[in-house]
Motif scaffolding. Structure first.
Motif: not given
Length: 180
Positions: A157-161, A39-53
């Protein structure tokens, strides 16, 4: 088949949204049998870093898997590997990675070079779609994740698998103790 779901992220079939993937990631998924489970999930690019995500999307830190790129030299030959470890660990670069690459010293590949060679954005580098000449090391504990969150090649975005699928990526070498 149902798509992986985690936290407050809205999952979509990754192959249906190539606009949310870096080109090499989309190409790799198109030719990979387990892609139907990605799956792909759209996220705020400013929250891409792991801690913020993890904080913003109510995700367990343990579900995220980070991909770092390491290089070293032996007899004038450069050896590069991407290392995938759970976000609550760090890659054992100075011991296991160095020994497995068979180099005297291993260090992180400069960010600009990693971005250039992968065709992916900083903060979005993923084990899916890496350059063929690179080795891919996956920590064995990542395979135990029901749902793993990894980069998509872009920051938005991020991938979920399933974590086990990361061990089935082309050229993946599963190493026990990679993440310490």
């Amino acid at each position: 088949m149902s798509l992986p779901v985690l936290g407050t992220l809205d999952s979509l079939p990754a192959l249906d949204r190539p606009d949310l993937l870096a080109e090499p990631v989309a190409a790799a998924l198109a030719g990979w049998a387990p892609a139907e489970r990605v799956a792909v999930v759209e996220i705020d690019p400013d929250l891409a870093d792991t801690a913020a995500l993890t904080e913003a999307y109510d995700l367990p830190l343990r579900a995220s898997a980070n991909c770092v790129v390491v290089s070293g030299r032996r007899d004038g030959e450069e050896r590069v590997a991407a290392c995938v470890v759970r976000a609550d660990t760090r890659a054992d670069v100075n011991n296991l990675v160095k020994r497995t690459l068979d180099v005297r010293k291993a260090s992180f590949l400069p960010m600009e070079r990693a971005v250039d060679e992968t065709g992916m954005e900083y903060g979005g580098i993923t084990p899916v779609g890496l350059p063929e000449r690179w080795r891919l090391f996956v920590d064995a504990s990542v395979l135990d994740l029901d749902v793993a969150v990894v980069g998509s090649g872009v920051r938005r975005s991020k991938l979920l698998l399933p974590g086990r699928d990361l061990g089935d990526l082309p050229r993946a070498e599963v190493l026990t103790g990679l993440g310490i």
